[in-house]
Design an enzyme around this catalytic site. Structure first.
Site, PDB file in Angstrom:
ATOM      1  N   LYS A  68      36.174  39.586  20.961  1.00  0.00           N
ATOM      2  CA  LYS A  68      35.631  39.213  22.194  1.00  0.00           C
ATOM      3  C   LYS A  68      34.991  40.503  22.764  1.00  0.00           C
ATOM      4  O   LYS A  68      35.583  41.677  22.643  1.00  0.00           O
ATOM      5  CB  LYS A  68      36.736  38.700  23.152  1.00  0.00           C
ATOM      6  CG  LYS A  68      36.497  38.396  24.425  1.00  0.00           C
ATOM      7  CD  LYS A  68      37.471  37.674  25.264  1.00  0.00           C
ATOM      8  CE  LYS A  68      37.124  37.122  26.582  1.00  0.00           C
ATOM      9  NZ  LYS A  68      37.892  36.399  27.382  1.00  0.00           N
ATOM     10  N   SER A  95      37.212  31.877  29.323  1.00  0.00           N
ATOM     11  CA  SER A  95      36.002  32.918  28.951  1.00  0.00           C
ATOM     12  C   SER A  95      35.830  33.106  27.788  1.00  0.00           C
ATOM     13  O   SER A  95      34.694  33.735  27.290  1.00  0.00           O
ATOM     14  CB  SER A  95      36.443  33.908  29.846  1.00  0.00           C
ATOM     15  OG  SER A  95      37.449  34.868  29.325  1.00  0.00           O
ATOM     16  N   SER A 108      42.118  31.692  29.291  1.00  0.00           N
ATOM     17  CA  SER A 108      40.647  32.191  28.606  1.00  0.00           C
ATOM     18  C   SER A 108      40.924  31.711  27.057  1.00  0.00           C
ATOM     19  O   SER A 108      39.990  31.959  26.313  1.00  0.00           O
ATOM     20  CB  SER A 108      40.268  33.084  29.039  1.00  0.00           C
ATOM     21  OG  SER A 108      39.451  32.933  30.080  1.00  0.00           O
TER      22      SER A 108
HETATM   23  N1  GLN Z   1      39.135  30.490  34.003  1.00  0.00           N
HETATM   24  C1  GLN Z   1      39.999  31.559  34.533  1.00  0.00           C
HETATM   25  C2  GLN Z   1      39.216  32.451  35.299  1.00  0.00           C
HETATM   26  O1  GLN Z   1      37.933  32.253  35.670  1.00  0.00           O
HETATM   27  C3  GLN Z   1      40.750  32.221  33.536  1.00  0.00           C
HETATM   28  C4  GLN Z   1      39.868  33.355  32.917  1.00  0.00           C
HETATM   29  C5  GLN Z   1      40.578  34.197  32.012  1.00  0.00           C
HETATM   30  O2  GLN Z   1      41.815  33.791  31.418  1.00  0.00           O
HETATM   31  N2  GLN Z   1      40.079  35.289  31.669  1.00  0.00           N
HETATM   32  O3  GLN Z   1      39.790  33.524  36.142  1.00  0.00           O
END
Ligand code: GLN
Length: 446
Positions: A52, A127, A151
């Site tokens: 990532k 994400s 995410s």
């Molecule tokens: N969807 C969540 C957010 O937007 C989780 C993001 C994540 O785990 N990095 O914060």
């Protein structure tokens, strides 16, 4: 071969932001030498890995999918990247994501969205959308993702692959570009549970470069995969199977629970009563931490610089206005507001208290049960563009993954069937540092 698959497929999927072809060739040569000399092989010998793009890689561009870092070449490797190298994995490239890991559909990437390999009209989740899509499409053998509020698990669920968020502190965050430091964890995205155990084995462990790294003994995760769940006590929170969860998703989860019962596990309904406060508490806390963590992007120290004709303040303002996308700005504003004097008690402090109550909900259930099971996400993957205009609906998708993050406990998403042709993920949540049991239950499905 992986590079060939990428060149055939990635134009449509969009999982990669940067490829590391030269570096991968060098690693392959090093591994060939190792084979020839009869040296012992690493745990992940020769496996093509996607990383990532918020995990720093020495000499390989690391952008966090942000224009701000579009030209940023780190001078060191994250601890997990070093560990993958020591395990003889091959870094194939850097994976697309929501900008600075803020989002749940990968549509916040400032480069291009990622498409779900199961249906190119749908999002891969976020994400870590690039991580999940790359593994699902065979463009990486495994990937690393990061999970702050879901995410790793949610994109794994949408793309029909396995995603594990370890206990907070099990895997070093050194070299992970911080979003919300008290929540961020790196973990594996893989095709199956056994691979998740291998990758976790390679990346877990104490690191004195991360002050929140836990100094615990690392068990042999592979030997946990016995397939035996007899007598295991499974709790199913009624809040995770209620309104707002798709009927098709519920059905698959129920079928999975039946299967576990058939294998001798005991399944009972419980309550995690503070679940309803989790999303609000998370978005306040995560945004507060983000507003502080992202202060370092000032146009001087990293990445792109704008406004050089004016004074220093202009340089900051213009670099930040141009460098950050809309969702990142929204979070910085919300976080700055929640932390400002006069509002701190009403927002940040209250959210911290809610976090404690949520953590206690889990502690109480774990006094009597080995794991907690529910869906990973309330719905399967939705269509690209369907939720971009409404951040609130997007935030509510995280309702089943966020409580786990706030409590700091481990959880895995494993594929458990399909609803309307799209993969559904089963979430298995464990006690702190009990990844072994989580993997054992997940492995019982394979
Ligand atoms: N969807 C969540 C957010 O937007 C989780 C993001 C994540 O785990 N990095 O914060």
């Amino acid at each position: 071969e992986t590079f060939r698959t990428i060149s055939e497929r990635d134009e449509r999927i969009g999982a990669y932001l940067t490829l590391n072809e030269e570096g991968a060739k060098n690693t392959a040569r090093r591994l060939d030498d190792k084979l020839a000399s009869g040296e012992e092989r690493g745990l992940l010998f020769g496996l093509p890995a996607g990383i990532k793009d918020n995990i720093v890689t020495e000499g390989i561009r690391t952008t966090c999918a942000s224009q701000f870092l579009s030209n940023f070449n780190p001078v060191y490797d994250a601890t997990v990247v070093r560990k993958l190298r020591e395990a003889d994995a091959v870094t194939i490239g850097k994976l697309n994501m929501d900008e600075f890991a803020m989002g749940g559909s990968n549509e916040n990437s400032s480069f291009h969205p990622v498409r779900n390999p199961w249906d190119l009209e749908r999002v891969p989740g976020g994400s870590s959308g690039g991580s999940a899509a790359s593994v699902a499409a065979g463009e990486a053998y495994f990937a690393l993702g990061s999970d702050t509020g879901g995410s790793i698990r949610q994109p794994a669920s949408y793309c029909g692959v396995v995603g594990l968020k370890p206990t907070y502190g099990l895997v070093s965050r050194f070299g992970l570009v911080a979003f919300a430091s008290s929540l961020d964890q790196i973990g594996p995205v893989t095709k199956n549970v056994e691979d998740a155990a291998y990758v976790l084995q390679a990346i877990a462990g104490y690191d004195n470069m991360d002050s929140t790294s836990a100094n615990v003994d690392i068990p042999d995760y592979l030997s946990a995969l016995t397939g035996d769940v007899k007598g295991l006590r499974i709790a199913v929170p009624k809040e995770y199977m209620g309104e707002g969860v798709d009927a098709g998703v519920k059905q698959q989860v129920q079928a999975a629970l039946k299967l576990l019962e058939g294998m001798g596990a005991v399944v009972e309904e419980v309550s995690l009563p503070h679940t309803e406060y989790a999303v609000a508490a998370y978005y306040l806390l995560a945004s507060s931490e983000a507003s502080s963590n992202l202060a370092r992007f000032d146009g001087v120290r990293y990445g792109v610089r704008a406004g050089q004709s004016g004074n220093l303040l202009d340089l900051y303002l213009e670099s930040r206005s141009q460098g950050f996308g809309p969702e990142v700005k929204r979070r910085i504003m919300l976080g700055t507001y929640a932390l400002s004097s006069g509002y701190y008690d009403a927002f940040y402090l209250k959210a911290q208290k809610a976090r404690t109550l949520i953590k206690r909900d889990f502690d109480q259930v774990f006094e009597q049960y080995d794991v907690i099971i529910g869906p990973t996400a309330p719905t399967p993957a939705f269509k690209l563009g369907a939720q971009v205009d409404n951040p609130l609906t997007m935030y509510l998708n995280d309702i089943l993954t966020i409580p786990v993050s706030l409590a700091g406990v481990p959880a895995i998403s494993v594929p458990c069937g399909f609803s309307e042709g799209l993969p559904v993920g089963l979430q298995i949540i464990g006690k702190p540092f009990d990844e072994s049991t989580v993997l054992r239950v997940a492995g019982a499905f394979e």
